[in-house]
Write an enzyme that holds these catalytic residues in place. Structure first.
Site, PDB file in Angstrom:
ATOM      1  CB  CYS A  86      -5.440  69.646  85.959  1.00 21.54           C
ATOM      2  SG  CYS A  86      -6.075  71.276  86.435  1.00 21.54           S
ATOM      3  CG  HIS A 181      -6.364  70.310  81.112  1.00 20.01           C
ATOM      4  ND1 HIS A 181      -7.063  69.258  81.663  1.00 20.01           N
ATOM      5  CD2 HIS A 181      -6.545  71.357  81.955  1.00 20.01           C
ATOM      6  CE1 HIS A 181      -7.649  69.649  82.780  1.00 20.01           C
ATOM      7  NE2 HIS A 181      -7.350  70.925  82.980  1.00 20.01           N
ATOM      8  CD  GLU A 183      -6.815  66.724  79.120  1.00 26.02           C
ATOM      9  OE1 GLU A 183      -7.625  67.109  79.970  1.00 26.02           O
ATOM     10  OE2 GLU A 183      -5.577  66.690  79.317  1.00 26.02           O
ATOM     11  N   GLY A 236     -30.667  53.536  60.901  1.00 26.60           N
ATOM     12  CA  GLY A 236     -29.952  54.254  59.853  1.00 26.60           C
ATOM     13  C   GLY A 236     -28.952  55.239  60.414  1.00 26.60           C
TER      14      GLY A 236
END
Length: 525
Positions: A86, A181, A183, A236
């Protein structure tokens, strides 16, 4: 000696896209180590990192404006493959002699790219075929500017009806630009394209795997701390739990975990932490019951940020006191993960804004000369969970919904009181139990109950009651940047409401939050 899991590496230069961390996560999923740096790095820094390939991310700026970000010139002289995504493609085109123009039309959403020239980047990759027999790719576009002329030594690989240069390539130099894109999951073959670039074009081996990451972390911990003792604040949560397991594997009983029970945890959470890490895994844990101390400090405070800071301050005070009781502790361990490192770097350079203060261990007494051990600082959250599974932690614990650092302190609106926390804990537990029973827990991204400090009239049998209100919140999201409220079935919500009101004396009304993000945030405070 373990394998050098950092031997092959990709450098990602960040131009500000909301998807940049996703690029890095995809490269890691392919088994290759990568790091994310700001775009304005020096030649010396790039040489020092010695990447096998470089990816230029997307970004919100316009290459047509003066002083817009540019890739360092050395990127194109380093002799390694480069992929521009891009904005990254646009700055590559402009810097190498092409031309970019602003456009009146933003292209946002799905597009179909037609591949017209053979290229190593997309060879054999297709979603469909055109009438002419050319490969078609379903991709996700998000751009305003577009390349109107490519550099003279590049070829056009693919185009769309509105974007003449959707993919460009210089095969000899191994430079590639994609206007979409790869990804994001909306680009269906995006991961295959990234795999082609990273594994084939950059010739990187898949050395970055959970088992090898653990071996590497254990070896590095042992080298760093030697025979010294280490202290860790165990909450935790996922990050501190995985940190504890890694350290325990590396140094055994020389790790002491301090578990501060602040009275702001979920139902039975303190007992579960002690049972799992103390009894089951055999870690050395100091349990500090501190509910009264935290609630006393929070008395009279109703502003969210003030509550956050108070909880953080008291935690540090309690942790410090316990740390001073331990002899010969040389190291403090923290569950810092890679997004924390990226955020800190951005804050240091003034490129990010702090929206909410982080709840973390800090400010240890000056008399405690401790080094810092951060075994997760190279890892994204999804990687932390995977190595947690490899270390034997239960799936349900690692893939629990997010829980804020200040705990119920920011889910009880206004002033925090023990009565409110006790009611909220039980309401939240019923909501989560019913979500699991209906097989809905993993279908929503986050779900919890919120205590509202308002009373409402109710009817129980022949009598009236005037009790508290609880709101249920459930959202669906991919990245927690934006979120939709979860459309849970009405009969399910009715069942949860009935159980809460009938089983918890003190709650007379249950409401469901149907606010999206934006404009609302996911948490109420």
């Amino acid at each position: 000696m373990t394998d050098n899991i950092h031997k092959h590496r990709i450098l990602i230069l960040d131009f500000g896209s909301q998807y940049t961390q996703l690029v890095a996560r995809r490269v890691r999923e392919l088994g290759v180590y990568c790091e994310l740096w700001a775009w304005d790095v020096t030649e010396e820094q790039i040489r020092g990192f010695n990447p096998n390939g470089i990816i230029l991310s997307g970004g919100p700026e316009s290459t047509t404006e003066e002083n817009s970000p540019r890739a360092p010139e050395y990127v194109f002289n380093a002799g390694v493959p480069v992929l521009g995504v891009c904005y990254g493609m646009q700055t590559m085109a402009m810097q190498l002699g092409g031309h970019v123009e602003g456009s009146n039309e933003r292209e946002f959403g799905y597009a179909q790219v037609e591949v017209k020239t053979d290229s190593a980047l997309v060879r054999g990759i297709e979603d469909a075929l055109s009438a002419d027999g050319n490969p078609l790719l379903d991709v996700w576009m998000s751009h305003g500017d577009k390349v109107t002329a490519i550099p003279s030594d590049f070829v056009t690989v693919a185009s769309t009806e509105t974007c003449p240069f959707a993919i460009m390539a210089n095969e000899e130099k191994r430079f590639y630009g994609v206007q979409f894109h790869p990804e994001v999951t909306h680009t269906r073959q995006g991961l295959r394209m990234l795999e082609r670039f990273v594994r084939d074009i950059c010739e990187c081996e898949a050395l970055w795997t959970p088992a090898k990451i653990i071996d590497d972390a254990v070896e590095r911990i042992r080298q760093q701390v030697g025979n010294d003792r280490v202290i860790l604040g165990l909450s935790g949560g996922v990050d501190s739990s995985v940190t504890a397991m890694l350290l325990h594997r590396a140094i055994g009983d020389r790790l002491t975990c301090v578990f501060v029970d602040n009275g702001l945890l979920r139902l039975n959470e303190a007992e579960q932490v002690m049972d799992m890490f103390g009894d089951h895994f055999g870690l050395n844990i100091v349990h500090v019951p501190a509910e009264a101390r935290f609630l006393d400090a929070l008395a009279g405070i109703d502003e969210p940020e003030a509550k956050r800071k108070t909880i953080g301050r008291v935690f540090v005070e309690v942790f410090d006191e316990e740390a001073l009781k331990l002899e010969d502790v040389k190291w403090l361990a923290q569950g810092t993960i890679y997004p924390d490192v990226i955020e800190s770097a951005a804050s240091a350079t003034g490129k990010a804004h702090v929206i909410k203060s982080h709840h973390n261990v800090g400010g240890l007494p000056k008399e405690m000369k401790m080094g810092l051990v951060e075994p997760l600082k190279e890892l994204f959250k999804d990687e932390v969970r995977k190595i947690g599974l490899e270390l034997g932690l239960p799936y349900d614990m690692l893939y629990r919904h997010p829980f804020p650092g200040p705990g119920l302190g920011v889910r009880v609106l206004g002033e925090v009181k023990k009565e409110y926390c006790d009611l909220l804990r039980r309401a939240d537990a019923i909501f989560i139990e019913e979500l699991r029973r209906a097989d809905l827990y993993d279908k929503v991204s986050q779900a919890f109950a919120v205590f509202l400090p308002v009373r409402s009239v109710g009817v129980m049998g022949d009598g009236r009651k005037y009790d508290w209100v609880v709101s249920l919140r459930a959202v669906e999201t991919i990245d927690f940047m934006t979120a939709h409220w979860a459309h849970l079935p009405y009969d399910f919500l009715g069942r949860v409401s009935n159980r809460i009101i009938n089983e918890i004396n003190g709650i007379s009304r249950v409401v469901y939050d149907i606010s999206g993000k934006p404009p609302a945030t996911i948490e109420w405070e």
